[in-house]
Design a protein around this motif. Structure first.
Motif, PDB file in Angstrom:
ATOM      1  N   LEU A 186       0.808  -1.286  -0.085  1.00 49.60           N
ATOM      2  CA  LEU A 186      -0.001   0.035   0.020  1.00 49.60           C
ATOM      3  C   LEU A 186       0.981   1.128  -0.052  1.00 49.60           C
ATOM      4  O   LEU A 186       1.867   1.245   0.677  1.00 49.60           O
ATOM      5  N   THR A 187       0.443   2.130  -1.024  1.00 47.29           N
ATOM      6  CA  THR A 187       1.295   3.644  -0.752  1.00 47.29           C
ATOM      7  C   THR A 187       0.793   4.535  -0.072  1.00 47.29           C
ATOM      8  O   THR A 187      -0.495   4.927  -0.079  1.00 47.29           O
ATOM      9  N   LEU A 188       1.164   5.088   1.046  1.00 44.87           N
ATOM     10  CA  LEU A 188       0.736   6.139   1.882  1.00 44.87           C
ATOM     11  C   LEU A 188       1.612   7.486   1.642  1.00 44.87           C
ATOM     12  O   LEU A 188       2.979   7.499   1.722  1.00 44.87           O
ATOM     13  N   ILE A 189       0.832   8.430   1.215  1.00 45.39           N
ATOM     14  CA  ILE A 189       1.703   9.684   0.915  1.00 45.39           C
ATOM     15  C   ILE A 189       1.839  10.388   2.428  1.00 45.39           C
ATOM     16  O   ILE A 189       1.045  10.856   3.404  1.00 45.39           O
ATOM     17  N   LEU A 190       3.091  10.755   2.526  1.00 48.70           N
ATOM     18  CA  LEU A 190       3.594  11.594   3.781  1.00 48.70           C
ATOM     19  C   LEU A 190       3.758  13.093   3.550  1.00 48.70           C
ATOM     20  O   LEU A 190       3.558  13.877   4.490  1.00 48.70           O
ATOM     21  N   GLU A 191       4.216  13.232   2.272  1.00 47.78           N
ATOM     22  CA  GLU A 191       4.483  14.646   1.925  1.00 47.78           C
ATOM     23  C   GLU A 191       4.263  14.924   0.731  1.00 47.78           C
ATOM     24  O   GLU A 191       4.761  13.936  -0.063  1.00 47.78           O
ATOM     25  N   GLY A 192       3.668  15.968   0.088  1.00 46.69           N
ATOM     26  CA  GLY A 192       3.614  16.169  -1.093  1.00 46.69           C
ATOM     27  C   GLY A 192       2.308  15.750  -1.837  1.00 46.69           C
ATOM     28  O   GLY A 192       1.547  15.150  -0.994  1.00 46.69           O
ATOM     29  N   TRP A 193       2.137  15.870  -3.172  1.00 43.84           N
ATOM     30  CA  TRP A 193       0.939  15.496  -3.762  1.00 43.84           C
ATOM     31  C   TRP A 193       1.229  14.511  -4.659  1.00 43.84           C
ATOM     32  O   TRP A 193       2.018  14.621  -5.459  1.00 43.84           O
ATOM     33  N   ALA A 194       0.150  13.766  -4.955  1.00 42.31           N
ATOM     34  CA  ALA A 194       0.213  12.592  -5.962  1.00 42.31           C
ATOM     35  C   ALA A 194      -1.004  12.375  -6.429  1.00 42.31           C
ATOM     36  O   ALA A 194      -2.142  13.011  -6.009  1.00 42.31           O
ATOM     37  N   CYS A 195      -1.184  11.503  -7.589  1.00 48.02           N
ATOM     38  CA  CYS A 195      -2.461  11.168  -7.964  1.00 48.02           C
ATOM     39  C   CYS A 195      -2.686   9.980  -8.589  1.00 48.02           C
ATOM     40  O   CYS A 195      -1.640   9.092  -8.969  1.00 48.02           O
ATOM     41  N   ARG A 196      -3.891   9.444  -8.840  1.00 51.21           N
ATOM     42  CA  ARG A 196      -4.271   8.155  -9.555  1.00 51.21           C
ATOM     43  C   ARG A 196      -4.936   8.578 -10.990  1.00 51.21           C
ATOM     44  O   ARG A 196      -5.608   9.607 -11.014  1.00 51.21           O
ATOM     45  N   TYR A 197      -4.321   8.165 -11.953  1.00 57.50           N
ATOM     46  CA  TYR A 197      -4.593   8.806 -13.362  1.00 57.50           C
ATOM     47  C   TYR A 197      -4.643   7.526 -14.304  1.00 57.50           C
ATOM     48  O   TYR A 197      -4.111   6.551 -14.174  1.00 57.50           O
ATOM     49  N   LYS A 198      -5.725   7.806 -15.179  1.00 63.01           N
ATOM     50  CA  LYS A 198      -5.641   6.933 -16.576  1.00 63.01           C
ATOM     51  C   LYS A 198      -5.182   7.755 -17.720  1.00 63.01           C
ATOM     52  O   LYS A 198      -5.664   8.858 -17.871  1.00 63.01           O
ATOM     53  N   GLN A 199      -4.578   7.138 -18.524  1.00 66.17           N
ATOM     54  CA  GLN A 199      -4.169   7.731 -19.804  1.00 66.17           C
ATOM     55  C   GLN A 199      -4.536   6.910 -21.019  1.00 66.17           C
ATOM     56  O   GLN A 199      -4.498   5.729 -21.163  1.00 66.17           O
TER      57      GLN A 199
END
Length: 242
Positions: free
Chosen positions: A49-62
């Protein structure tokens, strides 16, 4: 210092300091990724599992022609997948928007902790409930909200999410998204986003300069969005002093 993961989960259950320590121990070691770097690609087999601790991320489809849809934004304190299970392969990509710090958590360790601790289990279920509720609101935005309403709702939701982990107040927050990323997140073109930002600015609702979004009139912005934070289920937590 309380981690954003614990700060967020404390809105879903009455966590003790011991609970907080157990959760923080899960989020080690810490990994880093640079802005615009993919953490996982569509088709990859995820193992943690990925846990974001700092900064911004996203789930995306291309799509094959390069068009992209950001399906979800992940902020500090966010788990990028449901806490107890992983798919056999990624049906989307997970990418860093800014430079991020993140942890990789084994699902079996998370499940074991939840089974052994009712407060942590309650908090994790609340987090899943919130993620589902935000997806429902996104569907409503794409299907029925006009562009100005959609953007206003997006801003109100982001502000509240960031406020839960101490990264925003009533007056605004840091917004690292460029207009093309806003467009990808909201199902609009970059030109339409630019026009809508100008509309909200002209109405005296917001100001966006140097990645700092200032909310000039919070009440009017909420009224435009018809933003009701009830879907955050912040009343789930019992009185922790009782």
């Amino acid at each position: 210092m309380t981690s954003p993961f614990v700060q967020k989960l404390r809105h879903g259950a009455c966590l003790t300091e011991e609970d907080a320590l157990l959760l923080d121990q899960l989020a080690r070691p810490v990994h880093v990724a640079q802005a615009h770097h993919d953490i996982l690609m569509e088709g990859d087999p995820p193992h943690t599992l990925t846990l974001i601790l700092e900064g911004w991320a996203c789930r995306y489809k291309q799509l094959d022609d390069g068009r992209r849809q950001i399906i979800a934004l992940f902020l500090p304190g966010d788990l990028c997948e449901p806490y107890g299970i992983l798919p056999h392969f990624m049906d989307h990509s997970l990418g860093a928007i800014t430079a991020i710090r993140y942890a990789r958590i084994r699902p079996d360790e998370m499940r074991a902790l939840a089974r052994a601790n009712a407060r942590i289990e309650e908090a994790l279920w609340w987090d899943m409930l919130l993620q589902s509720a935000m997806q429902h609101e996104q569907t409503v935005s794409f299907g029925r909200r006009l562009a100005a309403e959609r953007l206003a709702h997006f801003i109100c939701e982001l502000r509240l999410r960031l406020a839960l982990v101490g990264l925003a107040d009533e007056t605004g927050f840091e917004l690292p998204l460029i207009q093309s990323q806003l467009a990808d997140a909201m199902g609009l073109t970059a030109v339409h986003i630019n026009r809508t930002l100008m509309e909200l600015r002209a109405a005296g609702l917001i100001e966006l300069q140097r990645k700092q979004l200032t909310i000039r009139d919070p009440e009017a912005l909420r009224n435009l969005a018809v933003f009701d934070p009830v879907y955050f289920h912040l009343d789930q937590r019992k009185d922790c002093n009782g």
